[in-house]
Design a protein around this motif. Structure first.
Motif, short mmCIF file in Angstrom:
data_model
loop_
_atom_site.label_atom_id
_atom_site.label_comp_id
_atom_site.label_asym_id
_atom_site.label_seq_id
_atom_site.Cartn_x
_atom_site.Cartn_y
_atom_site.Cartn_z
N GLU A 98 -11.73 2.96 -3.43
CA GLU A 98 -12.31 2.49 -4.87
C GLU A 98 -10.75 1.27 -5.41
O GLU A 98 -11.15 0.95 -6.56
CB GLU A 98 -12.18 3.84 -5.80
N ILE A 99 -9.72 1.68 -4.68
CA ILE A 99 -8.65 1.17 -5.48
C ILE A 99 -8.29 0.23 -3.78
O ILE A 99 -8.12 0.34 -2.92
CB ILE A 99 -7.32 2.10 -5.31
N ASN A 100 -8.04 -1.08 -4.40
CA ASN A 100 -7.73 -2.27 -3.98
C ASN A 100 -6.99 -2.67 -2.59
O ASN A 100 -5.93 -1.97 -2.84
CB ASN A 100 -8.31 -3.61 -4.85
N GLU A 101 -7.35 -2.33 -1.45
CA GLU A 101 -6.92 -1.79 -0.44
C GLU A 101 -5.34 -3.74 0.02
O GLU A 101 -4.49 -3.01 0.72
CB GLU A 101 -7.31 -1.35 0.87
N SER A 102 -6.48 -4.08 -0.33
CA SER A 102 -5.28 -4.85 0.10
C SER A 102 -4.36 -5.47 -0.64
O SER A 102 -3.36 -5.77 -0.18
CB SER A 102 -6.48 -6.63 0.66
N PHE A 103 -4.81 -5.35 -2.09
CA PHE A 103 -3.34 -5.50 -2.84
C PHE A 103 -2.73 -4.51 -2.74
O PHE A 103 -1.48 -4.60 -3.05
CB PHE A 103 -4.56 -5.06 -4.47
N THR A 104 -2.55 -3.30 -2.48
CA THR A 104 -1.74 -2.32 -2.11
C THR A 104 -0.75 -2.71 -0.96
O THR A 104 0.14 -2.51 -0.96
CB THR A 104 -2.09 -0.71 -1.81
N LYS A 122 17.53 -4.45 10.45
CA LYS A 122 16.26 -5.52 9.77
C LYS A 122 14.65 -4.99 11.46
O LYS A 122 13.73 -5.23 10.68
CB LYS A 122 16.72 -7.22 10.78
N ILE A 123 15.38 -3.91 12.64
CA ILE A 123 14.52 -4.02 13.37
C ILE A 123 13.54 -3.13 12.32
O ILE A 123 12.16 -3.29 11.95
CB ILE A 123 15.64 -2.80 14.30
N ALA A 124 13.97 -1.50 11.53
CA ALA A 124 13.10 -1.59 11.04
C ALA A 124 11.42 -1.87 10.09
O ALA A 124 10.66 -1.34 10.04
CB ALA A 124 13.01 0.17 10.23
N PRO A 125 12.09 -2.79 8.84
CA PRO A 125 11.11 -3.19 8.36
C PRO A 125 10.21 -4.51 9.09
O PRO A 125 9.08 -4.14 8.66
CB PRO A 125 12.12 -4.08 6.67
N LEU A 126 11.54 -5.37 9.63
CA LEU A 126 10.12 -6.14 10.20
C LEU A 126 9.26 -5.46 11.52
O LEU A 126 8.34 -6.20 11.96
CB LEU A 126 11.18 -6.84 11.44
N MET A 127 9.45 -3.87 12.19
CA MET A 127 8.52 -3.37 12.97
C MET A 127 7.29 -2.79 11.96
O MET A 127 6.11 -3.11 11.99
CB MET A 127 9.18 -2.05 13.43
N LEU A 128 7.19 -2.62 10.58
CA LEU A 128 6.54 -2.24 9.56
C LEU A 128 5.72 -3.17 9.10
O LEU A 128 4.36 -3.28 8.62
CB LEU A 128 7.06 -1.61 8.31
N ILE A 129 6.60 -4.42 8.95
CA ILE A 129 5.73 -5.58 9.20
C ILE A 129 4.48 -5.87 9.85
O ILE A 129 3.66 -6.38 8.75
CB ILE A 129 6.76 -7.12 8.08
N SER A 130 4.83 -5.69 11.14
CA SER A 130 4.30 -6.11 12.02
C SER A 130 2.57 -5.49 12.22
O SER A 130 1.46 -6.21 12.74
CB SER A 130 4.41 -6.00 13.27
N TYR A 131 3.27 -4.38 11.68
CA TYR A 131 1.53 -3.36 11.43
C TYR A 131 0.75 -4.35 10.50
O TYR A 131 -0.20 -3.68 10.06
CB TYR A 131 2.22 -1.73 11.36
N LEU A 132 0.91 -4.43 9.71
CA LEU A 132 0.30 -4.99 8.32
C LEU A 132 -0.14 -6.05 7.81
O LEU A 132 -1.84 -6.34 8.79
CB LEU A 132 1.18 -5.58 7.13
N ASN A 133 1.23 -7.17 8.82
CA ASN A 133 0.32 -8.66 8.82
C ASN A 133 -0.55 -9.28 7.71
O ASN A 133 -1.22 -9.74 8.59
CB ASN A 133 -0.50 -8.15 10.67
N ILE A 134 -0.33 -9.23 6.54
CA ILE A 134 -1.23 -9.74 5.94
C ILE A 134 -0.42 -11.64 5.63
O ILE A 134 0.54 -12.07 5.05
CB ILE A 134 -0.65 -9.63 4.75
#
Length: 341
Positions: free
Chosen positions: A87-93, A134-146
């Motif tokens: 119901e909440i827009n996942e892509s926006f979140t 930089k390691i932790a944020p970049l690894m988490l960004i790789s999970y999203l990959n928008i």
């Protein structure tokens, strides 16, 4: 620095915090790891002899706390979106989560805190901020990959990193803008493959370590110090500027190898517009590195040489020259190794 028992403790906790984030299977666990990492890194930044380090640690805390708050709030929203049948827009979140992670890593357009904070740090702390943090944020960004948001961040990072370093006289700010530029390359490699990102990150960390190690030995913080030092030691001056060019990605130095891999993969993905922008920005960074090298080789100031003589009798200098050898001839040695295989 690392002989202090409390600093050893905080460094260990900082490493554990990053590992918790990387190995976590939920956003809440990742957030917890980032918080542990943040709260252990701040005591490492503080230095009683330097008031600017206190200011830098406060800036770091405020920006990271803001990013952590947004990340936690967005993670809860994402969990609600999954439970309430989207119901909440996942892509926006997910975009909000990625924005928080880009703020944590210091990528453009959320980079404003990064150069100012670097100015107040010692070289070893600056190295940790440019590499390990930089390691932790970049690894988490790789999970999203928008792709769309990542593409905007890559373009802005490479452009701002290149143009921002043009008029800098402070070496720490120069390294900060160089880090933002390299972060753009790392984010673009995340769009393609995590393994290429890892290779790029390892090479970038090594080259940054070589330069900051040298700056730390001789306590260099401004460009005019580069001109007045190493007058009697042409080898040290030559090696220092070869490392600058290697960090900029000039062939045939080692720094060109990770850029070569990224260029090859982006070409295969038909990302020609992005690739052109990234290569043009790298040419700008190489321009101001070459300008520094040219000025330093052409201009000699015979002052402060007695300080240089005091520091020259050190094993650190020999270690630096060994690392410089790999930085300059690393591409040739790597090519030879694969050719023999």
């Amino acid at each position: 620095m690392f002989y202090n028992s409390s600093k050893i403790l905080f460094t260990t906790i900082m490493i554990i915090g990053t590992l918790i984030t990387v190995t976590s299977n939920s956003w809440l666990g990742a957030w917890m790891g980032l918080e542990i990492n943040l709260l252990s890194f701040i005591p490492l930044l503080s230095d009683n002899n330097n008031l600017m380090s206190t200011e830098a640690s406060l800036k770091y805390f405020l920006t990271q706390a803001l990013a952590s708050t947004v990340l936690l709030f967005s993670s809860i929203l994402l969990m609600l979106a999954n439970n309430l049948n989207n119901e909440i827009n996942e892509s926006f979140t997910s975009m909000i989560i990625m924005s928080a992670l880009l703020l944590k890593s210091g990528a453009a357009p959320f980079h404003f805190w990064f150069p100012n904070m670097m100015e107040g740090l010692t070289w070893m702390n600056a190295l940790m901020l440019m590499t390990w943090q930089k390691i932790a944020p970049l690894m988490l960004i790789s999970y999203l990959n928008i792709k769309n948001l990542l593409l905007i961040s890559v373009i802005l990072s490479v452009i701002i990193g290149a143009i921002g370093g043009l008029n800098q006289t402070s070496l720490r700010k120069l390294m900060a803008f160089s880090s933002i530029n390299h972060l753009g390359w790392m984010l673009s490699s995340l769009m393609i493959s995590e393994s290429i990102w890892l290779i790029y990150f390892i090479f970038y960390s090594f080259l940054s370590f070589v330069l900051t190690f040298m700056f730390n030995i001789f306590k260099l913080f401004h460009l005019n110090q580069l001109f007045s030092w190493f007058v009697n030691s042409k080898i040290l001056k030559f090696s220092l500027f070869m490392n600058f060019l290697s960090l900029g990605g000039l062939p045939p130095f080692l720094g060109f190898l990770p850029k070569w891999l990224v260029i090859q993969q982006l070409t295969m993905c038909n990302q020609y517009f992005l690739l052109t922008l990234m290569m043009m920005s790298t040419l700008i960074t190489l321009f101001f590195y070459l300008r520094i090298c040219y000025s330093a080789f052409m201009l000699n100031y015979f002052e402060n040489n007695w300080i240089m003589e005091m520091n020259m009798n050190s094993n650190n200098t020999n270690l630096y020259l060994i690392m410089t050898f790999f930085s300059i001839f690393g591409l040739f040695l790597t090519s030879l190794f694969f050719f023999m295989l």
